[in-house]
Write a protein that holds these residues in place. Structure first.
Motif, mmCIF file in Angstrom:
data_model
loop_
_atom_site.group_PDB
_atom_site.id
_atom_site.type_symbol
_atom_site.label_atom_id
_atom_site.label_comp_id
_atom_site.label_asym_id
_atom_site.label_seq_id
_atom_site.Cartn_x
_atom_site.Cartn_y
_atom_site.Cartn_z
ATOM 1 N N UNK A 159 -13.276 -4.554 3.193
ATOM 2 C CA UNK A 159 -12.314 -5.271 4.119
ATOM 3 C C UNK A 159 -12.166 -6.697 3.243
ATOM 4 N N UNK A 160 -13.033 -7.299 2.561
ATOM 5 C CA UNK A 160 -12.980 -8.732 1.946
ATOM 6 C C UNK A 160 -12.813 -8.702 0.584
ATOM 7 N N UNK A 161 -12.487 -7.395 -0.136
ATOM 8 C CA UNK A 161 -12.263 -7.332 -1.645
ATOM 9 C C UNK A 161 -11.136 -8.071 -2.092
ATOM 10 N N UNK A 162 -11.181 -8.874 -3.190
ATOM 11 C CA UNK A 162 -9.937 -9.461 -3.694
ATOM 12 C C UNK A 162 -9.094 -8.414 -4.712
ATOM 13 N N UNK A 163 -8.720 -7.315 -4.011
ATOM 14 C CA UNK A 163 -7.828 -6.339 -4.704
ATOM 15 C C UNK A 163 -6.526 -6.189 -4.092
ATOM 16 N N UNK A 164 -5.734 -5.672 -4.748
ATOM 17 C CA UNK A 164 -4.268 -5.163 -4.302
ATOM 18 C C UNK A 164 -4.357 -3.700 -4.020
ATOM 19 N N UNK A 165 -3.946 -3.402 -3.253
ATOM 20 C CA UNK A 165 -3.452 -1.749 -2.608
ATOM 21 C C UNK A 165 -2.166 -1.757 -2.324
ATOM 22 N N UNK A 166 -1.581 -0.625 -2.531
ATOM 23 C CA UNK A 166 -0.174 -0.235 -2.267
ATOM 24 C C UNK A 166 0.028 0.653 -0.973
ATOM 25 N N UNK A 167 -1.099 0.541 -0.148
ATOM 26 C CA UNK A 167 -1.082 1.044 0.909
ATOM 27 C C UNK A 167 -1.969 0.620 2.106
ATOM 28 N N UNK A 168 -1.320 0.626 3.277
ATOM 29 C CA UNK A 168 -2.311 0.134 4.455
ATOM 30 C C UNK A 168 -2.093 1.195 5.696
ATOM 31 N N UNK A 169 -3.042 1.506 6.213
ATOM 32 C CA UNK A 169 -2.965 2.473 7.235
ATOM 33 C C UNK A 169 -3.899 2.027 8.309
ATOM 34 N N UNK A 170 -3.388 1.994 9.857
ATOM 35 C CA UNK A 170 -4.043 1.473 10.922
ATOM 36 C C UNK A 170 -3.701 2.387 12.100
ATOM 37 N N UNK A 171 -4.246 2.193 13.329
ATOM 38 C CA UNK A 171 -3.454 2.624 14.625
ATOM 39 C C UNK A 171 -3.758 1.454 15.619
ATOM 40 N N UNK A 172 -3.037 1.911 16.711
ATOM 41 C CA UNK A 172 -3.203 0.861 17.822
ATOM 42 C C UNK A 172 -2.272 1.447 19.143
ATOM 43 N N UNK A 214 -9.660 2.721 18.783
ATOM 44 C CA UNK A 214 -8.548 2.210 17.597
ATOM 45 C C UNK A 214 -9.189 1.560 16.251
ATOM 46 N N UNK A 215 -10.526 1.396 16.555
ATOM 47 C CA UNK A 215 -10.971 0.643 15.284
ATOM 48 C C UNK A 215 -12.238 1.485 14.767
ATOM 49 N N UNK A 216 -11.962 2.849 14.740
ATOM 50 C CA UNK A 216 -13.098 3.532 14.273
ATOM 51 C C UNK A 216 -12.700 3.902 12.675
ATOM 52 N N UNK A 217 -14.196 3.444 12.048
ATOM 53 C CA UNK A 217 -13.964 3.765 10.511
ATOM 54 C C UNK A 217 -13.892 4.875 10.254
ATOM 55 N N UNK A 218 -12.965 5.169 9.144
ATOM 56 C CA UNK A 218 -12.773 6.425 8.272
ATOM 57 C C UNK A 218 -11.793 7.175 9.322
ATOM 58 N N UNK A 219 -11.078 6.676 10.192
ATOM 59 C CA UNK A 219 -9.952 7.443 11.096
ATOM 60 C C UNK A 219 -9.116 6.225 11.371
ATOM 61 N N UNK A 220 -9.342 5.662 12.529
ATOM 62 C CA UNK A 220 -8.030 4.610 13.166
ATOM 63 C C UNK A 220 -8.239 3.285 12.708
ATOM 64 N N UNK A 221 -9.401 2.808 11.988
ATOM 65 C CA UNK A 221 -9.522 1.611 11.808
ATOM 66 C C UNK A 221 -8.749 0.963 10.393
ATOM 67 N N UNK A 222 -8.093 -0.077 10.652
ATOM 68 C CA UNK A 222 -7.269 -0.460 9.581
ATOM 69 C C UNK A 222 -8.090 -0.595 8.019
ATOM 70 N N UNK A 223 -7.175 0.125 7.330
ATOM 71 C CA UNK A 223 -7.806 -0.032 5.894
ATOM 72 C C UNK A 223 -6.921 -0.186 4.728
ATOM 73 N N UNK A 224 -7.222 -0.862 3.776
ATOM 74 C CA UNK A 224 -6.246 -0.761 2.623
ATOM 75 C C UNK A 224 -6.546 0.068 1.554
#
Length: 258
Positions: free
Chosen positions: A103-116, A81-91
């Protein structure tokens, strides 16, 4: 027989009394209108605040679960559930361009995706364990399902409205990962890895700044902290607006072997 002259009010007295009554009545009406308007504004503001706080609570509680795996203790670096470009959390910046941020960029995204691991069976179930939130056309949407191997796409899967577009418009929904941190567990290792001054600097432990080489076998631990900002305005009265911001710490760290 004695007659007494009766005293009465003159026309001037009557007019003055009426004028005084009108002034008093106007004052009472003005106060009543002000109280009603104040109460109405308070109710509208309270209504919008309640709606936004509810949405924020739903988002923050769910986002915190990102990366949860029922078998996390055994080999966390293999967490499905933490595989990059698939299940890992991403802004992601927006559903339109669908570009992910570091993961540590000071930017604002309008979407967040992840899995658990929602059903705690230890494996990623097709479609049902991909989640996320996005802002689309003034509405907050929640991902109800996604497609395996394409989970990091903000247009992937089935999305449902979380906010009520008939009552209010969401003017802002952003996710900012600026407070996330990454630690290289091999540091300090007595080696000048950044080649700066021959010294094993403390800063070399920051694996965002100094990314370990692929194949090095070094283990990195990333703690994700997402700043969520939500704002909205009532459709019936656009003078009533509200904005709230909350920091959401992901409970499950991202552990990788480089």
């Amino acid at each position: 027989m004695t007659f007494h002259k009766q005293a009465g009010i003159t026309l001037v007295d009557l007019l003055l009394s009426m004028l005084l009554g009108i002034v008093v009545l106007s004052g009472v009406i003005s106060i009543y209108v002000a109280v009603v308007k104040s109460s109405s504004d308070t109710l509208k503001s309270s209504k919008l605040n309640t709606q936004l706080m509810t949405i924020m609570s739903v988002m923050s509680n769910d986002i915190r679960r990102a990366g949860y795996w029922n078998d996390f203790i055994s080999e966390p670096q293999t967490n499905p559930f933490s595989q990059l470009d698939d299940t890992a959390l991403e802004v992601i910046n927006s559903p339109a361009s669908n570009t992910g941020y570091a993961d540590n960029t000071d930017v604002n995204g309008e979407c967040i995706v992840y899995a658990y691991d929602e059903n705690e069976n230890g494996v990623v179930d097709a479609d049902s364990e991909y989640f996320g939130f996005r802002l689309l056309d003034g509405v907050v949407q929640m991902r109800a399902s996604g497609t395996v191997t394409d989970g990091d796409n903000c247009n992937n899967g089935v999305w449902m409205d979380l906010s009520d577009s008939d009552l209010y418009t969401i003017t802002r929904l952003t996710f900012n990962p600026k407070n996330s941190a990454c630690v290289d567990s091999s540091e300090p290792n007595g080696i000048d890895d950044d080649g700066a001054n021959g010294i094993d600097d403390a800063g070399e432990a920051d694996c965002y700044s100094l990314v370990p080489a692929v194949g090095s076998g070094e283990i990195t631990v990333e703690t994700r902290d997402i700043e969520v900002s939500l704002a909205g305005v009532l459709k019936s009265d656009n003078s009533v607006s509200m904005q709230i911001t909350q920091s959401v710490r992901i409970r499950n760290d991202l552990i990788r072997v480089r």
